[in-house]
Structures are given as structure tokens and as C-alpha cells.
Design a protein around this motif. Structure first.
Motif, PDB file in Angstrom:
ATOM      1  N   SER A   1       0.824  -1.210   0.000  1.00  0.00           N
ATOM      2  CA  SER A   1       0.000   0.000   0.000  1.00  0.00           C
ATOM      3  C   SER A   1       0.856   1.256   0.000  1.00  0.00           C
ATOM      4  CB  SER A   1      -0.923   0.002   1.224  1.00  0.00           C
ATOM      5  OG  SER A   1      -1.773  -1.120   1.214  1.00  0.00           O
ATOM      6  N   LEU A   2       0.274   2.320  -0.560  1.00  0.00           N
ATOM      7  CA  LEU A   2       0.913   3.633  -0.617  1.00  0.00           C
ATOM      8  C   LEU A   2       0.246   4.541   0.406  1.00  0.00           C
ATOM      9  CD1 LEU A   2       2.818   5.719  -2.057  1.00  0.00           C
ATOM     10  CD2 LEU A   2       0.875   6.208  -3.559  1.00  0.00           C
ATOM     11  N   HIS A   3       1.046   5.169   1.263  1.00  0.00           N
ATOM     12  CA  HIS A   3       0.548   6.127   2.252  1.00  0.00           C
ATOM     13  C   HIS A   3       0.918   7.540   1.816  1.00  0.00           C
ATOM     14  CE1 HIS A   3      -0.258   3.673   6.176  1.00  0.00           C
ATOM     15  NE2 HIS A   3      -0.981   3.285   5.151  1.00  0.00           N
ATOM     16  N   ILE A   4      -0.086   8.438   1.881  1.00  0.00           N
ATOM     17  CA  ILE A   4       0.156   9.858   1.621  1.00  0.00           C
ATOM     18  C   ILE A   4      -0.307  10.608   2.865  1.00  0.00           C
ATOM     19  CG2 ILE A   4      -0.200  11.787   0.039  1.00  0.00           C
ATOM     20  CD1 ILE A   4      -1.212   9.800  -2.038  1.00  0.00           C
ATOM     21  N   SER A   5       0.626  11.115   3.611  1.00  0.00           N
ATOM     22  CA  SER A   5       0.281  11.838   4.836  1.00  0.00           C
ATOM     23  C   SER A   5       0.016  13.300   4.514  1.00  0.00           C
ATOM     24  CB  SER A   5       1.424  11.722   5.854  1.00  0.00           C
ATOM     25  OG  SER A   5       2.614  12.287   5.344  1.00  0.00           O
ATOM     26  N   SER A   6      -0.968  13.857   5.184  1.00  0.00           N
ATOM     27  CA  SER A   6      -1.340  15.267   4.984  1.00  0.00           C
ATOM     28  C   SER A   6      -1.497  15.572   3.497  1.00  0.00           C
ATOM     29  CB  SER A   6      -0.276  16.189   5.600  1.00  0.00           C
ATOM     30  OG  SER A   6      -0.719  17.525   5.611  1.00  0.00           O
ATOM     31  N   VAL A   7      -2.422  14.852   2.871  1.00  0.00           N
ATOM     32  CA  VAL A   7      -2.615  14.948   1.425  1.00  0.00           C
ATOM     33  C   VAL A   7      -3.057  16.354   1.028  1.00  0.00           C
ATOM     34  CG1 VAL A   7      -5.036  14.199   1.529  1.00  0.00           C
ATOM     35  CG2 VAL A   7      -3.700  13.797  -0.541  1.00  0.00           C
TER      36      VAL A   7
END
Length: 308
Positions: A88-94
Motif C-alpha cells: 500500500s501507498l501512504h500519503i500523509s497530509s494529502v
């Protein structure tokens, strides 16, 4: 090639054609900015995975995960991978600029739309009408510019000085200062801007059908989808079997051999030690007679000739 091998080959070909026509649906996700977005591949992946994003027709790689090694193609600390079976790909504070279509190993997975915090969300059923109004007040007859953003793509739905407004489903009233969308369609979903300022995010829902209608619709789709492949497989098996039987008959059928008795005369089969002695009738086995064509030689039968 045997009948079983032919049937197996045709069956695999059929399954390949049916399987190649099926594709996984792309997910549509809407998330407010500054929140965490988690995107995952549609199936478990053991090998290397490369995540990429497409925005306005331009596609760029984000990061590549190969075992324990992670290579970032974008110098952004908010992108990271997760050590799960789906990589999975995580994008924090998108952010809003990170809206777009995301790919897992060249396979489109998610259409992500990031909306500003506090954006109003409204739902509309398909084939209905909805009114949108700018948050800013306008004076005079000036027509604002309306745009729609979806998956990072901006589309102008009602430009200024639109001369063909009566031919579209997007109508603007200068009196009410309101944009009306008639006969709403699924493609109308997205984040709407008025002169560059977000107004609302529109969700479009399909028409609700009674349970009976939905059941009939599913049956109408499933019955042909199941029966047609089975019918095709049966036709292939019958055709292959028929061709094989034709070849066997053409190569020569069973031959029959009849027992032939040949009576011979004047063959001295036995002589006594004295002249004039009696002669006995004997049977002599005739060896190596070639069987006639189209004759069946019955087992344990021998061809004899009578010797007198």
C-alpha cells in the motif's frame, strides 16, 4: 493430438478469452486535504511494485518498493510504502495537487479527488437537476467561470460568453446568479469551482430500482454469461469428437476373414508300406494364407484343406 488434448486446449483458450474481457473497476475516493490517504494494489504482490500518478494526461512515478528497499522518485517525505501484502501507498497530509489517477505496476487502481477542508458535499440522483451558486456575490450581468475538478483534471463546464448554452445541460441564470445542471449524469460528479473558488463536491447516485427489478436484471445478465460459455464448450467437444470418428473410419475399418475350406484331390498325403493298402483321409494345415480385405478373422480359427 488426442480428443482430450484438443478439448483441454480449446477450453483453456475459451477461459483466456473470457478472463481477458473482465477488468477490475477503478475505485473513486474523495478525501479532505491534510488527512491521511491509503491506496493499495488490487491484489497481493510479492515482487517489485512501482506507484505512479496521472494528472491532466501526464504520468509520473512516485516510488518503487522492492523487498525491503524503497526508492522515491519524488522528493516528498509524505509518500511512503507499507509492508503489507498489497504494498500500500501512504500519503500523509494529502494536498489538493495530489488528486489524480494512481497506478500500481501500470494498473489503474484509484481515482483520488482531494477537496478543501470544510467543502460542502451534495448528492444528486442521476437524471435529476441540481442548482449551484457561487459563494461570492456578483453585480451586473457578468457570467462567472464554472469549472469541475475530478481526479486532478480540470474541465470548464460553463465558460464566459457561452454562445451555445441553450444546447447544453449546463444553464446559467444571470437573474438568479445560479448554475443549473439538468439531466445529471455520473460524469458530472466532481469538485465545482466558481471563478476559482470551491463551491461544493457533487456526488451522483444511480437510479434506485426495486428489489424485484434488480433481481430480474441480475438474472438477465448472469444466465447468458453462464450458458453461452457452456454451450460453446459443448459445441467444441461434439465437433472434435465427430472429426476424430471421421478420421478413424477413413483410415480403414475392421477387416473380416472367413474360414475357407479347400478340397484338394490327387495329393499323395499317405503311403502304406505295401501296394494296394488302404489310404486314410487326412487334413493338412495351410500356413501363411494372407487374409482377404474387408474380412474379419475370428480368434482361434484355422484354415484347413481336406486331403483325400
Amino acid at each position: 493430438m488426442s480428443v482430450g488434448m484438443r478439448v483441454n486446449t480449446y477450453s483453456r483458450l475459451l477461459l483466456f478469452v473470457l478472463g481477458s474481457s473482465v477488468s477490475a473497476a477503478i475505485k473513486h475516493e474523495i478525501i479532505e486535504e491534510k488527512k491521511l490517504a491509503t491506496l493499495r494494489c488490487p491484489h497481493a504482490v510479492e515482487d517489485k511494485v512501482t506507484w505512479s500518478r496521472e494528472t491532466n494526461g501526464t504520468r509520473v512515478d512516485i516510488l518503487t518498493v522492492d523487498g525491503d528497499r524503497e526508492e522515491k522518485h519524488i522528493k516528498n517525505g509524505r509518500f511512503s510504502s507499507v509492508a503489507d501484502p498489497f504494498k500500500s501507498l501512504h500519503i500523509s497530509s494529502v494536498t489538493i495537487s495530489e488528486s489524480g489517477r494512481y497506478f500500481c505496476n501500470d494498473e489503474a487502481v484509484v481515482e483520488l479527488t482531494v477537496i478543501p477542508s470544510g467543502t460542502t458535499r451534495r448528492s444528486a440522483e442521476a437524471k435529476t437537476s441540481i442548482d449551484l451558486k457561487c459563494l461570492s456575490e456578483f453585480t451586473g450581468s457578468r457570467v462567472p467561470k464554472w469549472t469541475r475538478q475530478k481526479s486532478g483534471t480540470n474541465i470548464t463546464v460553463y465558460p464566459q460568453n457561452n454562445e451555445v448554452q441553450h444546447m447544453t445541460r449546463f444553464l446559467y441564470s444571470t437573474k438568479e446568479k445560479m448554475l443549473t445542471i439538468t439531466q445529471v449524469q455520473r460524469d458530472d460528479a466532481g469538485l465545482y469551482y466558481c471563478d476559482g473558488k470551491p463551491v461544493l463536491y457533487l456526488d451522483v447516485m444511480e437510479d434506485e430500482q426495486p428489489d424485484a427489478d434488480r433481481s430480474e436484471g441480475r438474472a438477465a445478465v448472469l444466465v447468458p454469461a453462464v450458458l453461452l460459455p457452456l454451450l460453446l464448450i459443448m459445441v467444441i467437444i461434439i465437433f472434435v469428437t465427430w472429426r476424430c470418428s471421421i478420421r478413424r473410419r477413413g483410415g480403414g475399418g475392421e477387416q473380416t476373414v472367413e474360414v475357407v475350406y479347400a478340397e484338394t484331390s490327387n495329393i499323395p498325403a499317405f503311403e502304406s508300406a505295401q501296394d494296394g493298402s488302404n489310404q486314410e483321409v487326412m487334413y493338412s494345415v495351410i500356413q501363411d494364407l494372407p487374409p482377404p480385405r474387408n474380412m474379419i478373422l475370428q480368434p482361434n480359427e484355422t484354415v484347413y484343406s481336406q486331403v483325400s
